[in-house]
Write a protein that holds these residues in place. Sequence first.
Motif, mmCIF file in Angstrom:
data_model
loop_
_atom_site.group_PDB
_atom_site.id
_atom_site.type_symbol
_atom_site.label_atom_id
_atom_site.label_comp_id
_atom_site.label_asym_id
_atom_site.label_seq_id
_atom_site.Cartn_x
_atom_site.Cartn_y
_atom_site.Cartn_z
ATOM 1 N N ALA A 104 141.682 62.281 39.518
ATOM 2 C CA ALA A 104 140.844 62.887 38.483
ATOM 3 C C ALA A 104 141.702 63.539 37.407
ATOM 4 O O ALA A 104 141.400 63.458 36.209
ATOM 5 N N LEU A 105 142.807 64.177 37.818
ATOM 6 C CA LEU A 105 143.690 64.834 36.857
ATOM 7 C C LEU A 105 144.366 63.822 35.942
ATOM 8 O O LEU A 105 144.528 64.056 34.741
ATOM 9 N N ALA A 106 144.769 62.683 36.492
ATOM 10 C CA ALA A 106 145.390 61.639 35.673
ATOM 11 C C ALA A 106 144.411 61.140 34.615
ATOM 12 O O ALA A 106 144.761 60.960 33.445
ATOM 13 N N LEU A 107 143.172 60.929 35.022
ATOM 14 C CA LEU A 107 142.140 60.496 34.069
ATOM 15 C C LEU A 107 141.885 61.573 33.022
ATOM 16 O O LEU A 107 141.688 61.283 31.838
ATOM 17 N N ALA A 108 141.872 62.831 33.448
ATOM 18 C CA ALA A 108 141.647 63.934 32.506
ATOM 19 C C ALA A 108 142.773 64.024 31.493
ATOM 20 O O ALA A 108 142.551 64.375 30.322
ATOM 21 N N GLY A 109 144.008 63.702 31.920
ATOM 22 C CA GLY A 109 145.127 63.686 30.982
ATOM 23 C C GLY A 109 144.965 62.624 29.920
ATOM 24 O O GLY A 109 145.200 62.868 28.730
ATOM 25 N N VAL A 110 144.546 61.430 30.330
ATOM 26 C CA VAL A 110 144.277 60.360 29.360
ATOM 27 C C VAL A 110 143.141 60.757 28.438
ATOM 28 O O VAL A 110 143.184 60.515 27.220
ATOM 29 N N LEU A 111 142.105 61.381 29.003
ATOM 30 C CA LEU A 111 140.972 61.846 28.196
ATOM 31 C C LEU A 111 141.430 62.833 27.121
ATOM 32 O O LEU A 111 141.002 62.758 25.961
ATOM 33 N N ALA A 112 142.326 63.750 27.493
ATOM 34 C CA ALA A 112 142.837 64.737 26.524
ATOM 35 C C ALA A 112 143.597 64.052 25.397
ATOM 36 O O ALA A 112 143.472 64.438 24.225
ATOM 37 N N ILE A 113 144.390 63.033 25.738
ATOM 38 C CA ILE A 113 145.140 62.314 24.699
ATOM 39 C C ILE A 113 144.184 61.596 23.758
ATOM 40 O O ILE A 113 144.376 61.592 22.533
ATOM 41 N N LEU A 114 143.129 60.991 24.300
ATOM 42 C CA LEU A 114 142.134 60.319 23.454
ATOM 43 C C LEU A 114 141.401 61.315 22.564
ATOM 44 O O LEU A 114 141.150 61.053 21.384
ATOM 45 N N VAL A 115 141.055 62.472 23.122
ATOM 46 C CA VAL A 115 140.410 63.517 22.319
ATOM 47 C C VAL A 115 141.341 63.948 21.192
ATOM 48 O O VAL A 115 140.936 64.078 20.027
ATOM 49 N N GLY A 116 142.604 64.183 21.531
ATOM 50 C CA GLY A 116 143.567 64.608 20.519
ATOM 51 C C GLY A 116 143.768 63.575 19.440
ATOM 52 O O GLY A 116 143.823 63.903 18.243
ATOM 53 N N GLU A 287 142.360 82.335 4.993
ATOM 54 C CA GLU A 287 141.666 81.059 4.864
ATOM 55 C C GLU A 287 142.336 80.029 5.769
ATOM 56 O O GLU A 287 143.545 80.053 5.966
ATOM 57 N N VAL A 288 141.511 79.136 6.322
ATOM 58 C CA VAL A 288 142.020 78.073 7.181
ATOM 59 C C VAL A 288 141.447 76.750 6.696
ATOM 60 O O VAL A 288 140.229 76.630 6.525
ATOM 61 N N ASN A 289 142.337 75.778 6.469
ATOM 62 C CA ASN A 289 141.889 74.462 6.044
ATOM 63 C C ASN A 289 141.335 73.708 7.250
ATOM 64 O O ASN A 289 142.001 73.574 8.277
ATOM 65 N N GLY A 290 140.090 73.209 7.128
ATOM 66 C CA GLY A 290 139.433 72.554 8.249
ATOM 67 C C GLY A 290 140.172 71.326 8.739
ATOM 68 O O GLY A 290 140.285 71.095 9.951
ATOM 69 N N SER A 291 140.692 70.510 7.831
ATOM 70 C CA SER A 291 141.402 69.290 8.243
ATOM 71 C C SER A 291 142.715 69.618 8.935
ATOM 72 O O SER A 291 143.107 68.955 9.906
ATOM 73 N N THR A 292 143.406 70.653 8.468
ATOM 74 C CA THR A 292 144.636 71.082 9.128
ATOM 75 C C THR A 292 144.334 71.593 10.529
ATOM 76 O O THR A 292 145.067 71.304 11.484
ATOM 77 N N GLU A 293 143.248 72.342 10.641
ATOM 78 C CA GLU A 293 142.839 72.847 11.954
ATOM 79 C C GLU A 293 142.500 71.698 12.892
ATOM 80 O O GLU A 293 142.854 71.706 14.080
ATOM 81 N N MET A 294 141.829 70.697 12.354
ATOM 82 C CA MET A 294 141.445 69.547 13.167
ATOM 83 C C MET A 294 142.690 68.835 13.709
ATOM 84 O O MET A 294 142.748 68.467 14.898
ATOM 85 N N LYS A 295 143.698 68.639 12.866
ATOM 86 C CA LYS A 295 144.931 67.988 13.322
ATOM 87 C C LYS A 295 145.665 68.852 14.349
ATOM 88 O O LYS A 295 146.250 68.324 15.305
ATOM 89 N N ALA A 296 145.641 70.167 14.148
ATOM 90 C CA ALA A 296 146.331 71.062 15.083
ATOM 91 C C ALA A 296 145.675 71.037 16.461
ATOM 92 O O ALA A 296 146.360 70.976 17.491
ATOM 93 N N ILE A 297 144.348 71.083 16.497
ATOM 94 C CA ILE A 297 143.643 71.014 17.777
ATOM 95 C C ILE A 297 143.909 69.658 18.436
ATOM 96 O O ILE A 297 144.057 69.552 19.660
ATOM 97 N N GLY A 298 143.977 68.605 17.620
ATOM 98 C CA GLY A 298 144.296 67.289 18.158
ATOM 99 C C GLY A 298 145.676 67.251 18.785
ATOM 100 O O GLY A 298 145.861 66.728 19.888
ATOM 101 N N ALA A 299 146.674 67.819 18.080
ATOM 102 C CA ALA A 299 148.036 67.836 18.612
ATOM 103 C C ALA A 299 148.111 68.631 19.910
ATOM 104 O O ALA A 299 148.814 68.241 20.853
ATOM 105 N N ALA A 300 147.382 69.744 19.978
ATOM 106 C CA ALA A 300 147.377 70.560 21.195
ATOM 107 C C ALA A 300 146.749 69.805 22.358
ATOM 108 O O ALA A 300 147.204 69.913 23.507
ATOM 109 N N ASN A 301 145.715 69.017 22.093
ATOM 110 C CA ASN A 301 145.093 68.223 23.154
ATOM 111 C C ASN A 301 146.019 67.120 23.643
ATOM 112 O O ASN A 301 146.098 66.852 24.842
#
Length: 567
Positions: A104-116, A287-301
């Motif tokens: 399950a953890l291996a699948l969750a890791g792949v899921l996180a990469i896809l989300v990111g 101020e926070v740029n929404g697109s920059t935030e989106m990329k940052a959350i993606g990189a963290a995932n």
Amino acid sequence: MPWRESLGRLPGVATAREYQRGWLRTDVTAGLVLTALLIPAGMGYAEAAGLPAYAGLYATIVPLLAYAVVGPSKILVLGPDSSLAPLIAAAVLPLAAVGDPESALALAGVLAILVGATLIIAGFLRLGFVTELLSKPIRLGYLNAIALIVVVGQLPKLLGFSVDASGLLGEIAAIGTSILAGDSTPVAAAVGIGSFAVIMAFRVWLPRVPGVLVAVVGSIALSAAIGLDEEIGMVGALPKGLPLPQFGGVDWQDTLALIGPAAGIALIAFADTGVLSRTFAARRGEEVNGSTEMKAIGAANVASGLFGGFPISASGSRTPVAEQSGAHTQLAGAVGAVAVLVFVLVAPGITAYLPDATLAAVVIVAASALIDVRGMVSMWHMSRVETGLAIAAFLGVALAGVLQGILVAIGLSFVAVVARAWQPYRTELVETSGTGFHDVARHPEGHRIPGLVLVRFDAPLFFANGGIFDDYVRSVVARAQTPVAWVVIAAEPITGLDTTAVDELVDLDRYLEGRGIRLAFAEMKGPIKDRLVQFGVGDRFDATHFYPTLDAAVDDFHRRAHPREGA
């Protein structure tokens, strides 16, 4: 060099270059305070997602370090989240081998990469503009709802019992039933309420001392000294080990099956993070740029998935802890991540003496900081409509869920915008002595120019209000006290035009033309004139119909009405 320029544009690097020495103590303190919450929260949400508890630590350490470098919000705390846990479980458990948490953890890791990856692509496509839809009423309602959800969810732990219920109302009912039935554990309740009192006391009388840290350390010491770990629930000892990639047994078929769930989780993660990021930035005057935030959350995932974690988002309970503890920059999150890693490697047994009740008190105090009753009251006095939107966001998030509540509030916001544009303010303008042309309702002392009607319509012209505009101009002409020769539209507020509205303009012009009345426009914006040409009515409304100012239009009216005087 190009790579140095790219590195310098990273938010974390930019913050480091501007870092002030005075921030260091509070950032480090906030990071250490966070540690007491990051460990149990990460472990608990991992279990809620059907994954090994230690994975929650990896999904805390790695994303926080990644976000410290690429994240634009200076105090946002990332990690496992309650809103994502059930979605992760629903996505990976059916694909995992029965009874095999590592699968399950291996699948969750792949899921996180896809989300990111989904979030990073969306960020480069500049889809972060969706945060612009999160208006102040939505943010206000959202934060109050999140605070209520978090507080209610922690009350059973604070009082030493558990409930089996879903949804906010179900939890409240179950908590009330349990309390009346005497299910509370007196010792746990004493520890929880005592911890809450300690935190609040330090906040009121010694605000420079982190009361949260005092309560956590004190409760651990007390538990170890008198053996409370045998009487009430404890967080438990930490597992040992470093975060490492774990993708064993995942094939392409599993990956394809996770793409759909990944898109849904990405949407919820960014909706949740976008509101928090924008709200806390506004509270700090940033101020926070929404697109920059989106990329940052993606990189963290992506980082989380690569090193033994699972999908994460911003935390509505841990971020206010960072704020209340005085965090200034991303360093607080990085300190928390390093501290968690140190605990995992050096002292994994300490949290075996941390009472669940103390942790609940920490979370409740942090969440209560999000409650803004004064803001709701202030908004009520300023705008009933926006207060209604805030209440809708509150009820939607509290009763239906984060994403559903936000979507409901955004939908209602659009309805309110359309309603305002559908019935905009419109008025006849009159001439006042020495001050130009103004609203007749505000300047009843003004006078009308015989033969001339001046009208202002304060909205874009589109399908919903084009007929209203037409009818209003005709009504002003009909009630004029003298025969009308000209109608001039003060067109500066008209910032939009569609084909339906153009048809209404043509009908109005024909109506006035049939009565010998000339239609003209003053101060119309260039793009609106361009649209008239684009829609094929440039010949009807040629350059002679437009004037740069109202004064120019009125002067031309006088010259044409009284040619000898004008000469």
